[in-house]
Design a protein around this motif. Structure first.
Motif, PDB file in Angstrom:
ATOM      1  N   SER A 112       0.843  -1.193   0.000  1.00  0.00           N
ATOM      2  CA  SER A 112       0.000   0.000   0.000  1.00  0.00           C
ATOM      3  C   SER A 112       0.882   1.248   0.000  1.00  0.00           C
ATOM      4  O   SER A 112       2.078   1.162   0.264  1.00  0.00           O
ATOM      5  CB  SER A 112      -0.879   0.003   1.251  1.00  0.00           C
ATOM      6  OG  SER A 112      -0.068   0.166   2.404  1.00  0.00           O
ATOM      7  N   GLU A 140       2.653   1.492   3.181  1.00  0.00           N
ATOM      8  CA  GLU A 140       3.802   0.596   3.301  1.00  0.00           C
ATOM      9  C   GLU A 140       4.975   1.057   2.439  1.00  0.00           C
ATOM     10  O   GLU A 140       6.132   1.033   2.885  1.00  0.00           O
ATOM     11  CB  GLU A 140       3.391  -0.833   2.932  1.00  0.00           C
ATOM     12  CG  GLU A 140       2.464  -1.446   3.981  1.00  0.00           C
ATOM     13  CD  GLU A 140       1.909  -2.797   3.571  1.00  0.00           C
ATOM     14  OE1 GLU A 140       1.909  -3.716   4.394  1.00  0.00           O
ATOM     15  OE2 GLU A 140       1.439  -2.935   2.417  1.00  0.00           O
ATOM     16  N   GLN A 195      -6.668  -4.597   1.945  1.00  0.00           N
ATOM     17  CA  GLN A 195      -7.995  -4.143   2.338  1.00  0.00           C
ATOM     18  C   GLN A 195      -8.779  -3.860   1.071  1.00  0.00           C
ATOM     19  O   GLN A 195      -8.248  -3.296   0.123  1.00  0.00           O
ATOM     20  CB  GLN A 195      -7.870  -2.860   3.146  1.00  0.00           C
ATOM     21  CG  GLN A 195      -6.998  -3.055   4.367  1.00  0.00           C
ATOM     22  CD  GLN A 195      -6.779  -1.730   5.062  1.00  0.00           C
ATOM     23  OE1 GLN A 195      -6.039  -0.885   4.575  1.00  0.00           O
ATOM     24  NE2 GLN A 195      -7.452  -1.555   6.174  1.00  0.00           N
ATOM     25  N   TYR A 222      -8.606  -0.497  -0.706  1.00  0.00           N
ATOM     26  CA  TYR A 222      -7.383   0.084  -1.238  1.00  0.00           C
ATOM     27  C   TYR A 222      -7.538   0.636  -2.661  1.00  0.00           C
ATOM     28  O   TYR A 222      -7.114   1.758  -2.959  1.00  0.00           O
ATOM     29  CB  TYR A 222      -6.215  -0.909  -1.165  1.00  0.00           C
ATOM     30  CG  TYR A 222      -4.916  -0.221  -1.476  1.00  0.00           C
ATOM     31  CD1 TYR A 222      -4.352   0.661  -0.572  1.00  0.00           C
ATOM     32  CD2 TYR A 222      -4.285  -0.390  -2.703  1.00  0.00           C
ATOM     33  CE1 TYR A 222      -3.195   1.346  -0.862  1.00  0.00           C
ATOM     34  CE2 TYR A 222      -3.122   0.295  -2.998  1.00  0.00           C
ATOM     35  CZ  TYR A 222      -2.579   1.153  -2.074  1.00  0.00           C
ATOM     36  OH  TYR A 222      -1.436   1.848  -2.377  1.00  0.00           O
ATOM     37  N   GLU A 223      -8.174  -0.157  -3.522  1.00  0.00           N
ATOM     38  CA  GLU A 223      -8.361   0.311  -4.906  1.00  0.00           C
ATOM     39  C   GLU A 223      -9.180   1.602  -4.942  1.00  0.00           C
ATOM     40  O   GLU A 223      -8.891   2.519  -5.710  1.00  0.00           O
ATOM     41  CB  GLU A 223      -9.093  -0.757  -5.732  1.00  0.00           C
ATOM     42  CG  GLU A 223      -8.341  -2.059  -5.895  1.00  0.00           C
ATOM     43  CD  GLU A 223      -7.210  -1.967  -6.906  1.00  0.00           C
ATOM     44  OE1 GLU A 223      -7.305  -1.166  -7.851  1.00  0.00           O
ATOM     45  OE2 GLU A 223      -6.204  -2.681  -6.731  1.00  0.00           O
ATOM     46  N   ARG A 231      -2.057  -6.161   9.312  1.00  0.00           N
ATOM     47  CA  ARG A 231      -3.512  -6.170   9.362  1.00  0.00           C
ATOM     48  C   ARG A 231      -4.115  -4.856   8.922  1.00  0.00           C
ATOM     49  O   ARG A 231      -5.176  -4.818   8.334  1.00  0.00           O
ATOM     50  CB  ARG A 231      -3.980  -6.431  10.797  1.00  0.00           C
ATOM     51  CG  ARG A 231      -3.572  -7.765  11.359  1.00  0.00           C
ATOM     52  CD  ARG A 231      -3.924  -7.841  12.818  1.00  0.00           C
ATOM     53  NE  ARG A 231      -3.337  -6.756  13.592  1.00  0.00           N
ATOM     54  CZ  ARG A 231      -2.098  -6.787  14.076  1.00  0.00           C
ATOM     55  NH1 ARG A 231      -1.319  -7.828  13.878  1.00  0.00           N
ATOM     56  NH2 ARG A 231      -1.623  -5.765  14.769  1.00  0.00           N
ATOM     57  N   THR A 232      -3.442  -3.745   9.278  1.00  0.00           N
ATOM     58  CA  THR A 232      -4.172  -2.475   9.240  1.00  0.00           C
ATOM     59  C   THR A 232      -3.781  -1.515   8.125  1.00  0.00           C
ATOM     60  O   THR A 232      -4.577  -0.676   7.747  1.00  0.00           O
ATOM     61  CB  THR A 232      -4.012  -1.726  10.580  1.00  0.00           C
ATOM     62  OG1 THR A 232      -2.641  -1.748  10.963  1.00  0.00           O
ATOM     63  CG2 THR A 232      -4.836  -2.400  11.645  1.00  0.00           C
ATOM     64  N   HIS A 233      -2.599  -1.595   7.613  1.00  0.00           N
ATOM     65  CA  HIS A 233      -2.219  -0.611   6.605  1.00  0.00           C
ATOM     66  C   HIS A 233      -1.669  -1.270   5.342  1.00  0.00           C
ATOM     67  O   HIS A 233      -0.770  -0.760   4.703  1.00  0.00           O
ATOM     68  CB  HIS A 233      -1.212   0.391   7.180  1.00  0.00           C
ATOM     69  CG  HIS A 233      -1.801   1.230   8.273  1.00  0.00           C
ATOM     70  ND1 HIS A 233      -1.624   0.944   9.601  1.00  0.00           N
ATOM     71  CD2 HIS A 233      -2.618   2.319   8.224  1.00  0.00           C
ATOM     72  CE1 HIS A 233      -2.287   1.840  10.331  1.00  0.00           C
ATOM     73  NE2 HIS A 233      -2.891   2.677   9.530  1.00  0.00           N
ATOM     74  N   SER A 234      -2.222  -2.430   4.997  1.00  0.00           N
ATOM     75  CA  SER A 234      -1.702  -3.138   3.839  1.00  0.00           C
ATOM     76  C   SER A 234      -2.609  -2.953   2.626  1.00  0.00           C
ATOM     77  O   SER A 234      -3.682  -2.375   2.701  1.00  0.00           O
ATOM     78  CB  SER A 234      -1.563  -4.622   4.154  1.00  0.00           C
ATOM     79  OG  SER A 234      -2.804  -5.261   3.977  1.00  0.00           O
ATOM     80  N   ILE A 235      -2.151  -3.487   1.517  1.00  0.00           N
ATOM     81  CA  ILE A 235      -2.876  -3.383   0.252  1.00  0.00           C
ATOM     82  C   ILE A 235      -4.061  -4.348   0.221  1.00  0.00           C
ATOM     83  O   ILE A 235      -4.920  -4.270  -0.655  1.00  0.00           O
ATOM     84  CB  ILE A 235      -1.881  -3.674  -0.894  1.00  0.00           C
ATOM     85  CG1 ILE A 235      -2.356  -3.064  -2.209  1.00  0.00           C
ATOM     86  CG2 ILE A 235      -1.601  -5.160  -1.012  1.00  0.00           C
ATOM     87  CD1 ILE A 235      -1.275  -3.079  -3.273  1.00  0.00           C
ATOM     88  N   LYS A 247     -12.756   3.623   4.088  1.00  0.00           N
ATOM     89  CA  LYS A 247     -11.706   3.046   4.924  1.00  0.00           C
ATOM     90  C   LYS A 247     -11.875   3.497   6.360  1.00  0.00           C
ATOM     91  O   LYS A 247     -12.178   4.649   6.620  1.00  0.00           O
ATOM     92  CB  LYS A 247     -10.324   3.497   4.436  1.00  0.00           C
ATOM     93  CG  LYS A 247      -9.215   3.009   5.353  1.00  0.00           C
ATOM     94  CD  LYS A 247      -7.855   3.331   4.807  1.00  0.00           C
ATOM     95  CE  LYS A 247      -6.773   2.853   5.733  1.00  0.00           C
ATOM     96  NZ  LYS A 247      -6.325   3.863   6.681  1.00  0.00           N
TER      97      LYS A 247
END
Lengths: 269, 269
Positions: free
Chosen positions: A250, A253, B115, B118-119, B109-113, B268
């Motif tokens: 992301s 990240e 979710q 994200y798109e 868990r919380t700030h990754s792609i 989000k």
């Protein structure tokens, strides 16, 4: 579905991060509801009512994440029909003891304009916009970092995130089809080589993104994507430019990795 | 000066928000240090060493804010010479009890792609850029919100923040000197009136910002700033457009207020 409330006398961003970090540990879906700027008794009573209404309607006690320090407002919220998670309460006394200093809570501590980092962040946003996509190559002396990469490898969202969150002035410069015959570092980038950071991406992911943008084009073809990525990665290696592959990351990240690799100092915590 | 470490197996954003919210309660200055992506034993040992080095050098135990769930890494960090604040530990068991579900911690868990929001967020950033500053007035059907206001009243940073943080497609349109003779809502905005949200700002603050940008110009003059603001505020009232004064608010606060007033749904949490 269980409802989670995130409530605060400010933006509620802290309550959201706090609650979300906890709830993400559970394989359960939640309905999320934020109530921000609960700055007086009346708004606290309204929030309490909203929480109680959900309990009455669903029969399930909502989870309530908050960070109130005002005792009057806290008392109202704590008397609602939800399950209260007050993220400050477990940590304030131990911290007071360790620091030997009493806590002096005031509202709008963490996401207000009164942080000295704020001007930095707005300046950085303006810088990122003015220096997006190679639009202003004469201005790189003022950059903290210059992101390079092929079109749609993640440069622009990353530049904006670095600016908005951290007050870092991030320019970005794209390598395009025209550059590819004999890809090298353009002359105007050479004096700023220490600031250059490369992005790359898997060819399949790049194709997906480009097809969405411009289907049936050379730009989005497998051959073109692969060729461009091969060339930029070759350049990064030849010029010893630090780079990361953004495919599985992301913007949060990618940005955190860039800070970690470069040691760049942010203006906001 | 006491050092605060924010450490994590991911971006460390949660640890930073957690630690910063706590430390902001204290009238004390801290040196901040983030160590992100501590994903294995070796990196945990390095982080521990960095913490111990600060203690050795300063004689003051650093504060260490973390959210590790991996027991091996946690054990290493917990054995360092810092004072540990683990923000999960006080809340996970109560939550397990209330939900009747066991926590299933996993990294990123919380700030990754990963979710599904994200798109949305990246699309929204691209939308905000393509529709910044009135650059694309034919595209407002796809907007979630259209911010209007005079030049430098905060439209662009707010649009970008709404996009990056919340996945909200925010266009923005500026009212300029040319519009002021008889300010009215442009025809292309009329069909989207429900989506329009106004920003205004105090004249003195606007002048400061404009002088910084273009000193000694009509654009930055007191008279011009006051006139433009008078006209747009008159328009907001006449057309019953919701608006806020951005002078004393950060982009986080402006955005949270807009969400609160409009009831716009974010993508989000």
């Amino acid at each position: 579905m269980r409802t989670a409330f995130y409530i605060s006398d400010g933006t509620a961003i802290t309550s959201e991060v706090f609650g979300h970090a906890l709830l993400s540990l559970f394989p359960v879906d939640f309905k999320h509801q934020t109530i921000s700027f609960i700055e007086n008794i009346e708004k606290a009573e309204q929030a309490k009512q909203a929480i109680n209404d959900v309990y009455k309607r669903t029969g399930e006690k909502p989870l309530v994440f908050h960070t109130f320090v005002n005792p009057e407002i806290r008392m109202i919220i704590d008397s609602c029909d939800g399950i209260i998670y007050n993220f400050l309460e477990h940590f304030v006394s131990p911290l007071e003891k360790h620091l030997g200093v009493e806590a002096k809570p005031k509202a709008h501590r963490t996401h207000s304009i009164n942080q000295n980092s704020y001007e930095h962040r707005i300046d950085a946003v303006n810088y990122a916009l003015a220096n997006d996509d190679g639009s202003n190559v004469s201005n790189y002396a003022h950059a903290d970092i210059i992101l390079v990469g092929v079109s749609r490898s993640g440069k622009t969202p990353t530049s904006l995130y670095l600016a908005l969150q951290y007050g870092i002035k991030a320019a970005n410069y794209p390598f395009t089809d025209d550059d590819m015959d004999e890809l090298k570092l353009p002359d105007f980038l050479k004096p700023h080589k220490k600031k250059i950071f490369g992005l790359t991406i898997d060819a399949e992911r790049l194709m997906d993104i480009r097809v969405n943008r411009l289907a049936n084009s050379k730009y989005a073809s497998a051959r073109q994507c692969r060729m461009e990525l091969r060339e930029v990665e070759k350049l990064y290696k030849k010029e010893k430019i630090s780079y990361i592959n953004s495919t599985r990351f992301s913007v949060e990240e990618i940005s955190a990795k860039i800070l970690s690799i470069t040691g760049l100092q942010r203006h906001k915590y």
